[in-house]
Design a protein around this motif. Structure first.
Motif, short mmCIF file in Angstrom:
data_model
loop_
_atom_site.label_atom_id
_atom_site.label_comp_id
_atom_site.label_asym_id
_atom_site.label_seq_id
_atom_site.Cartn_x
_atom_site.Cartn_y
_atom_site.Cartn_z
N ARG A 1 49.46 26.04 -17.61
CA ARG A 1 50.83 26.56 -17.72
C ARG A 1 51.06 27.68 -16.70
O ARG A 1 52.08 27.71 -16.00
CB ARG A 1 51.11 27.05 -19.14
CG ARG A 1 52.45 27.73 -19.31
CD ARG A 1 53.60 26.80 -19.01
NE ARG A 1 54.86 27.51 -19.16
CZ ARG A 1 55.91 27.30 -18.39
NH1 ARG A 1 55.89 26.37 -17.46
NH2 ARG A 1 57.01 28.01 -18.57
N LEU A 2 50.13 28.62 -16.62
CA LEU A 2 50.30 29.74 -15.69
C LEU A 2 50.29 29.27 -14.24
O LEU A 2 51.05 29.78 -13.41
CB LEU A 2 49.22 30.80 -15.92
CG LEU A 2 49.25 31.49 -17.28
CD1 LEU A 2 48.12 32.50 -17.38
CD2 LEU A 2 50.59 32.15 -17.55
N ASN A 3 49.46 28.31 -13.93
CA ASN A 3 49.38 27.81 -12.56
C ASN A 3 50.62 27.01 -12.16
O ASN A 3 50.97 26.96 -10.98
CB ASN A 3 48.11 26.98 -12.36
CG ASN A 3 46.88 27.85 -12.29
OD1 ASN A 3 46.89 28.94 -11.72
ND2 ASN A 3 45.80 27.40 -12.90
N SER A 4 51.29 26.39 -13.12
CA SER A 4 52.44 25.56 -12.78
C SER A 4 53.79 26.27 -12.90
O SER A 4 54.76 25.86 -12.28
CB SER A 4 52.46 24.30 -13.66
OG SER A 4 52.69 24.64 -15.02
N GLU B 1 60.27 31.19 -18.98
CA GLU B 1 60.89 30.43 -17.89
C GLU B 1 60.14 30.72 -16.58
O GLU B 1 59.97 29.85 -15.75
CB GLU B 1 62.36 30.84 -17.77
CG GLU B 1 63.11 30.19 -16.65
CD GLU B 1 63.44 28.73 -16.93
OE1 GLU B 1 63.69 28.01 -15.97
OE2 GLU B 1 63.42 28.33 -18.11
N ALA B 2 59.73 31.99 -16.44
CA ALA B 2 59.04 32.42 -15.22
C ALA B 2 58.30 33.72 -15.51
O ALA B 2 58.59 34.40 -16.49
CB ALA B 2 60.05 32.63 -14.09
N TRP B 3 57.37 34.04 -14.61
CA TRP B 3 56.70 35.34 -14.63
C TRP B 3 57.24 36.17 -13.48
O TRP B 3 57.49 35.65 -12.38
CB TRP B 3 55.19 35.15 -14.44
CG TRP B 3 54.40 35.20 -15.71
CD1 TRP B 3 54.85 35.09 -16.99
CD2 TRP B 3 52.98 35.37 -15.80
NE1 TRP B 3 53.79 35.17 -17.87
CE2 TRP B 3 52.65 35.34 -17.17
CE3 TRP B 3 51.98 35.53 -14.86
CZ2 TRP B 3 51.33 35.47 -17.62
CZ3 TRP B 3 50.67 35.66 -15.31
CH2 TRP B 3 50.36 35.64 -16.68
N LEU B 4 57.38 37.48 -13.73
CA LEU B 4 57.79 38.45 -12.72
C LEU B 4 56.69 39.51 -12.68
O LEU B 4 56.37 40.12 -13.71
CB LEU B 4 59.13 39.07 -13.10
CG LEU B 4 59.64 40.23 -12.25
CD1 LEU B 4 59.89 39.77 -10.80
CD2 LEU B 4 60.90 40.81 -12.86
N TYR C 1 57.43 35.09 -9.64
CA TYR C 1 58.15 35.93 -8.69
C TYR C 1 57.35 37.22 -8.56
O TYR C 1 57.03 37.84 -9.57
CB TYR C 1 59.57 36.20 -9.17
CG TYR C 1 60.38 34.94 -9.26
CD1 TYR C 1 61.16 34.52 -8.18
CD2 TYR C 1 60.35 34.15 -10.40
CE1 TYR C 1 61.88 33.33 -8.26
CE2 TYR C 1 61.07 32.96 -10.49
CZ TYR C 1 61.83 32.56 -9.41
OH TYR C 1 62.54 31.39 -9.48
N VAL C 2 57.03 37.59 -7.35
CA VAL C 2 56.24 38.80 -7.13
C VAL C 2 57.05 39.78 -6.29
O VAL C 2 57.59 39.42 -5.25
CB VAL C 2 54.85 38.48 -6.49
CG1 VAL C 2 54.99 37.77 -5.18
CG2 VAL C 2 54.03 39.74 -6.33
N ILE D 1 62.18 35.77 -18.65
CA ILE D 1 61.48 36.17 -17.43
C ILE D 1 60.48 37.23 -17.90
O ILE D 1 60.86 38.35 -18.22
CB ILE D 1 62.45 36.75 -16.38
CG1 ILE D 1 63.55 35.73 -16.07
CG2 ILE D 1 61.70 37.17 -15.13
CD1 ILE D 1 64.75 36.33 -15.34
N VAL D 2 59.23 36.83 -17.97
CA VAL D 2 58.21 37.69 -18.58
C VAL D 2 57.51 38.53 -17.51
O VAL D 2 57.10 38.02 -16.47
CB VAL D 2 57.18 36.83 -19.35
CG1 VAL D 2 56.02 37.68 -19.85
CG2 VAL D 2 57.87 36.13 -20.51
#
Length: 194
Positions: A82-85, A56-59, A89-90, A125-126
């Motif tokens: 996929r990663l760019n779009s 769903e998202a990267w953290l 969350y950082v 949330i990966v």
């Protein structure tokens, strides 16, 4: 409710080292990922794509965010697109203007911010790489699952995925899969007190 997964996939040596797998950080024993190629690398790329598509998202922590952003922003192709779009969350107290699209900075208390994010999002949330952030999340029982690709190499020194913890963190085996000729994807779920 979101499920926090340490993955991306998370690359780890046989002796547990996650530090500098590609050698970009300048760690004297870094670059061990690059010793593998051919079928292993192709199969690893397929796993990375599958992980990205189901997230769903990267953290990320700030350093991993900057590394991945520099690596993937200029690229195209299914994984890069996929990663760019995808939403990112950082966690950072210093980053003010993120330069990778679809990025939100979490600058408050890490545990509070990630707990809120977990309540707001559905799906995975990966957390890729970001072992310092991963340790904080594990210490506060926020991680649901760990997926690691084990590389058959002993690095001998370096940062491990898990640091010292206040108490034990039991996990349950959830699966294993051979990746290429010599890599193994292991999946574990954290066991919560009933």
């Amino acid at each position: 409710m979101g499920k926090i997964v340490l993955s991306g996939p998370q690359n780890v040596s046989l002796d547990g080292v996650v530090q500098d797998p590609d050698g970009a950080e300048g760690f004297e024993r870094g670059g061990w990922f690059g010793q593998f190629g051919g079928e292993d690398l192709q199969a690893w790329n397929k796993v990375a794509l599958q992980e990205a598509l189901r997230a769903e998202a990267w953290l990320l922590g700030r350093r991993s965010y900057e590394f991945f952003g520099a690596r993937w922003r200029p690229r195209s192709g299914e994984l890069a697109d996929r990663l760019n779009s995808m939403p990112k969350y950082v966690v950072s107290s210093t980053l003010e203007e993120p330069d990778w699209n679809n990025t939100t900075v979490l600058s408050g208390d890490v545990v509070s911010e990630v707990s809120k994010l977990q309540r707001e999002l559905d799906g995975e949330i990966v957390v890729p790489a970001s072992y310092r952030l991963a340790r904080t999340l594990v210490d506060h029982d926020l991680v649901d699952e760990v997926r690691v690709v084990v590389f058959p190499v002993v690095v001998g020194a370096g940062e491990r995925l898990f640091g010292e913890a206040e108490h034990t963190k039991p996990m349950r085996f959830a699966g294993a899969k051979t990746v290429g000729d010599g890599l193994v994807l292991l999946t574990y779920e954290f066991v919560r007190d009933a």
